[in-house]
Scaffold this active site. Structure first.
Site, short mmCIF file in Angstrom:
data_model
loop_
_atom_site.label_atom_id
_atom_site.label_comp_id
_atom_site.label_asym_id
_atom_site.label_seq_id
_atom_site.Cartn_x
_atom_site.Cartn_y
_atom_site.Cartn_z
N ARG A 1 0.81 -1.23 0.00
CA ARG A 1 0.00 0.00 0.00
C ARG A 1 0.84 1.27 0.00
O ARG A 1 0.32 2.37 -0.20
CB ARG A 1 -0.93 0.00 1.22
CG ARG A 1 -1.88 -1.17 1.25
CD ARG A 1 -2.46 -1.36 2.63
NE ARG A 1 -1.43 -1.68 3.61
CZ ARG A 1 -1.66 -1.84 4.92
NH1 ARG A 1 -2.87 -1.70 5.39
NH2 ARG A 1 -0.67 -2.13 5.74
N CYS B 1 2.28 -0.46 10.08
CA CYS B 1 3.31 -1.33 9.50
C CYS B 1 3.27 -2.72 10.15
O CYS B 1 3.44 -2.84 11.37
CB CYS B 1 4.69 -0.71 9.68
SG CYS B 1 6.01 -1.67 8.91
#
Ligand code: CO
Length: 208
Positions: free
Chosen positions: A45, A100
């Protein structure tokens, strides 16, 4: 995404580029002259070039899980050396991102096999900042701050290399830490004071 679709997209992309400039690929094949080395996460992404609006040839890119620059990672270090010494980039960016998965995995107590030594780098960042991080009661907030501290620590690792120290003295190579926010699409500059940090760490890490 289907494999067939990828090649169809590629043909479309070629046509679009040639429509704007019939010499596009002749120019592209002549060489690269990027000003920026981007070190980011492999997360699908966080699309390095797209989120910056960069064109082919403008950014030299290195991506791995959780945007790490371990001091024994030949891949990251070779990228830095080539980007600085051959391409003479003016900026090195370490770009992390909230959400993350690598950072999140490092916050959990699970055996992840080969990922253990890799994620150890993030656990080491946590250990370095554990007073600050443990004082944050909201887990989501703690996760965000660890993402930011990890980016800062990786910038410091960049500054510890002889290549970067020499280029800083020679032509003022700059080092930046950014975070990409998946919820808003915003790129945030952590404004890491790399000159001050370099001054400080040079007392111990000066090699260039
Ligand atoms: Co990531």
């Amino acid at each position: 995404m289907k494999m067939k679709q990828i090649f169809a997209n590629n043909r479309c992309w070629i046509a679009q580029k040639l429509q704007l400039d019939s010499d596009y690929f002749d120019k592209l094949s002549q060489g690269q002259n990027p000003d920026l080395l981007y070190i980011g996460c492999s997360d699908s992404r966080v699309t390095a070039e797209e989120l910056m609006g960069a064109e082919p040839g403008e950014v030299f890119v290195h991506r791995n899980i959780a945007n790490l620059v371990p001091n024994n990672d030949l891949s990251a270090l070779s990228v830095i050396q080539y980007a600085v010494e051959v391409l003479q980039v003016k900026h090195i960016v370490v770009c992390g991102h909230y959400g993350c998965g690598g950072v999140q995995a490092a916050m959990q107590h699970t055996d992840l096999g080969l990922l253990n030594p890799w994620l150890r780098n993030i656990r080491d960042v946590y250990r370095k900042h554990h007073h600050e991080l443990d004082a944050i009661s909201d887990e989501n907030q703690r996760y965000k701050i660890l993402v930011e501290r990890n980016v800062r620590e990786q910038c410091i690792h960049v500054l510890k290399t002889a290549t970067v120290q020499k280029a800083f003295s020679a032509y003022g190579l700059a080092v930046h830490g950014w975070v990409f926010d998946l919820h808003t699409g915003r790129l945030i500059d952590l404004e890491i004071p790399y000159k001050t940090i370099l001054d400080e760490i040079r007392k111990i890490y000066r090699i260039g």
